[in-house]
Write a protein that holds these residues in place. Structure first.
Motif, PDB file in Angstrom:
ATOM      1  N   TYR A  36      -8.474 -28.268  -8.009  1.00  0.00           N
ATOM      2  CA  TYR A  36      -9.744 -28.133  -8.725  1.00  0.00           C
ATOM      3  C   TYR A  36     -10.770 -29.021  -8.033  1.00  0.00           C
ATOM      4  N   PHE A  37     -11.967 -28.457  -7.788  1.00  0.00           N
ATOM      5  CA  PHE A  37     -13.010 -29.198  -7.082  1.00  0.00           C
ATOM      6  C   PHE A  37     -14.346 -28.966  -7.770  1.00  0.00           C
ATOM      7  N   SER A  38     -15.006 -30.052  -8.120  1.00  0.00           N
ATOM      8  CA  SER A  38     -16.340 -29.972  -8.709  1.00  0.00           C
ATOM      9  C   SER A  38     -17.292 -30.755  -7.819  1.00  0.00           C
ATOM     10  N   ASP A  39     -18.304 -30.066  -7.304  1.00  0.00           N
ATOM     11  CA  ASP A  39     -19.261 -30.673  -6.391  1.00  0.00           C
ATOM     12  C   ASP A  39     -20.664 -30.505  -6.959  1.00  0.00           C
ATOM     13  N   PRO A  40     -21.523 -31.519  -6.848  1.00  0.00           N
ATOM     14  CA  PRO A  40     -22.857 -31.408  -7.429  1.00  0.00           C
ATOM     15  C   PRO A  40     -23.725 -30.341  -6.768  1.00  0.00           C
ATOM     16  N   ASN A  41     -23.335 -29.864  -5.591  1.00  0.00           N
ATOM     17  CA  ASN A  41     -24.117 -28.848  -4.893  1.00  0.00           C
ATOM     18  C   ASN A  41     -23.654 -27.427  -5.170  1.00  0.00           C
ATOM     19  N   ASN A  42     -22.691 -27.266  -6.053  1.00  0.00           N
ATOM     20  CA  ASN A  42     -22.198 -25.942  -6.408  1.00  0.00           C
ATOM     21  C   ASN A  42     -22.445 -25.717  -7.896  1.00  0.00           C
ATOM     22  N   PRO A  43     -22.884 -24.543  -8.293  1.00  0.00           N
ATOM     23  CA  PRO A  43     -23.231 -24.330  -9.701  1.00  0.00           C
ATOM     24  C   PRO A  43     -22.044 -24.377 -10.675  1.00  0.00           C
ATOM     25  N   ALA A  44     -20.841 -24.210 -10.177  1.00  0.00           N
ATOM     26  CA  ALA A  44     -19.659 -24.226 -11.052  1.00  0.00           C
ATOM     27  C   ALA A  44     -18.491 -24.835 -10.292  1.00  0.00           C
ATOM     28  N   PRO A  45     -17.520 -25.388 -11.010  1.00  0.00           N
ATOM     29  CA  PRO A  45     -16.323 -25.907 -10.332  1.00  0.00           C
ATOM     30  C   PRO A  45     -15.606 -24.801  -9.553  1.00  0.00           C
ATOM     31  N   ILE A  46     -14.877 -25.246  -8.550  1.00  0.00           N
ATOM     32  CA  ILE A  46     -14.114 -24.355  -7.683  1.00  0.00           C
ATOM     33  C   ILE A  46     -12.642 -24.581  -7.983  1.00  0.00           C
ATOM     34  N   GLU A  47     -11.928 -23.495  -8.145  1.00  0.00           N
ATOM     35  CA  GLU A  47     -10.493 -23.621  -8.407  1.00  0.00           C
ATOM     36  C   GLU A  47      -9.715 -22.854  -7.358  1.00  0.00           C
ATOM     37  N   GLY A  48      -8.733 -23.537  -6.781  1.00  0.00           N
ATOM     38  CA  GLY A  48      -7.837 -22.908  -5.828  1.00  0.00           C
ATOM     39  C   GLY A  48      -8.236 -23.094  -4.375  1.00  0.00           C
ATOM     40  N   ARG A  49      -7.247 -22.958  -3.540  1.00  0.00           N
ATOM     41  CA  ARG A  49      -7.368 -23.157  -2.100  1.00  0.00           C
ATOM     42  C   ARG A  49      -8.387 -22.224  -1.462  1.00  0.00           C
ATOM     43  N   ASP A  50      -8.287 -20.934  -1.727  1.00  0.00           N
ATOM     44  CA  ASP A  50      -9.135 -19.962  -1.044  1.00  0.00           C
ATOM     45  C   ASP A  50     -10.609 -20.160  -1.385  1.00  0.00           C
ATOM     46  N   ALA A  51     -10.920 -20.409  -2.648  1.00  0.00           N
ATOM     47  CA  ALA A  51     -12.307 -20.638  -3.055  1.00  0.00           C
ATOM     48  C   ALA A  51     -12.838 -21.922  -2.405  1.00  0.00           C
ATOM     49  N   TYR A  52     -11.991 -22.941  -2.320  1.00  0.00           N
ATOM     50  CA  TYR A  52     -12.398 -24.188  -1.680  1.00  0.00           C
ATOM     51  C   TYR A  52     -12.667 -23.968  -0.189  1.00  0.00           C
ATOM     52  N   LEU A  53     -11.783 -23.244   0.493  1.00  0.00           N
ATOM     53  CA  LEU A  53     -11.998 -22.964   1.915  1.00  0.00           C
ATOM     54  C   LEU A  53     -13.284 -22.169   2.120  1.00  0.00           C
ATOM     55  N   ASP A  54     -13.578 -21.232   1.234  1.00  0.00           N
ATOM     56  CA  ASP A  54     -14.846 -20.492   1.322  1.00  0.00           C
ATOM     57  C   ASP A  54     -16.028 -21.453   1.221  1.00  0.00           C
ATOM     58  N   TYR A  55     -15.927 -22.421   0.326  1.00  0.00           N
ATOM     59  CA  TYR A  55     -17.016 -23.379   0.123  1.00  0.00           C
ATOM     60  C   TYR A  55     -17.257 -24.232   1.371  1.00  0.00           C
ATOM     61  N   ILE A  56     -16.189 -24.769   1.955  1.00  0.00           N
ATOM     62  CA  ILE A  56     -16.407 -25.620   3.127  1.00  0.00           C
ATOM     63  C   ILE A  56     -16.744 -24.788   4.371  1.00  0.00           C
ATOM     64  N   THR A  57     -16.373 -23.511   4.382  1.00  0.00           N
ATOM     65  CA  THR A  57     -16.803 -22.621   5.452  1.00  0.00           C
ATOM     66  C   THR A  57     -18.320 -22.425   5.383  1.00  0.00           C
ATOM     67  N   ASP A 109      -4.460 -27.367   3.582  1.00  0.00           N
ATOM     68  CA  ASP A 109      -3.106 -27.163   3.059  1.00  0.00           C
ATOM     69  C   ASP A 109      -2.295 -28.447   3.055  1.00  0.00           C
ATOM     70  N   ALA A 110      -2.513 -29.294   4.047  1.00  0.00           N
ATOM     71  CA  ALA A 110      -1.788 -30.565   4.125  1.00  0.00           C
ATOM     72  C   ALA A 110      -2.271 -31.559   3.073  1.00  0.00           C
ATOM     73  N   ALA A 111      -3.479 -31.353   2.561  1.00  0.00           N
ATOM     74  CA  ALA A 111      -4.090 -32.351   1.679  1.00  0.00           C
ATOM     75  C   ALA A 111      -4.079 -32.015   0.191  1.00  0.00           C
ATOM     76  N   ILE A 112      -4.045 -30.731  -0.150  1.00  0.00           N
ATOM     77  CA  ILE A 112      -4.176 -30.384  -1.570  1.00  0.00           C
ATOM     78  C   ILE A 112      -2.844 -29.981  -2.187  1.00  0.00           C
ATOM     79  N   GLY A 113      -2.772 -30.206  -3.500  1.00  0.00           N
ATOM     80  CA  GLY A 113      -1.612 -29.802  -4.260  1.00  0.00           C
ATOM     81  C   GLY A 113      -1.885 -28.516  -5.020  1.00  0.00           C
ATOM     82  N   PRO A 114      -0.885 -28.058  -5.754  1.00  0.00           N
ATOM     83  CA  PRO A 114      -1.042 -26.812  -6.503  1.00  0.00           C
ATOM     84  C   PRO A 114      -2.103 -26.946  -7.606  1.00  0.00           C
TER      85      PRO A 114
END
Length: 117
Positions: free
Chosen positions: A33-54, A25-30
């Motif tokens: 959007y996150f695209s990582d080579p280890n994920n089949p599709a880009p990730i959009e939004g805080r909650d989806a990103y937190l799920d990914y790093i979890t 929350d301290a690092a991202i803005g509204p």
């Protein structure tokens, strides 16, 4: 201006879901959007990103991500990030970020740092 990238990647190795979310929350803005080579599709939004790093934490307990080099200009940044476990680098990646008001709003990752073959 690039402190947000250090904070964002510090969340990857944080074992606590609460402080992982606080760092994110301290690092991202509204509209993050996150695209990582280890994920089949880009990730959009805080909650989806937190799920990914979890998932990263669950698959690699004790692993962490650390920014080892960074350069920035005109609201864009390039970060070299080491993914480590037990003090050993597992993989090095390069991330390109768009920054707004000191926060990461778009992050694109690549495995390696573009070494020539």
């Amino acid at each position: 201006m690039t402190d947000s990238l250090h904070t964002l990647f510090a969340a990857w190795g944080d074992p606590s879901p609460d402080t992982r979310a606080e760092k994110t929350d301290a690092a991202i803005g509204p509209g993050f959007y996150f695209s990582d080579p280890n994920n089949p599709a880009p990730i959009e939004g805080r909650d989806a990103y937190l799920d990914y790093i979890t998932q990263f934490s669950a698959m690699m307990p004790g692993a962490a991500a650390r920014v080892v080099a960074i350069s920035e200009h005109h609201g864009h940044a390039r970060a070299t990030v080491d993914f480590e476990k037990d003090g050993q680098r597992m993989v090095r990646g390069q991330y390109f970020a768009d920054l707004e008001d000191g926060k990461v709003v778009r992050l694109i990752g690549f495995t390696g740092i573009g070494e020539p073959d």
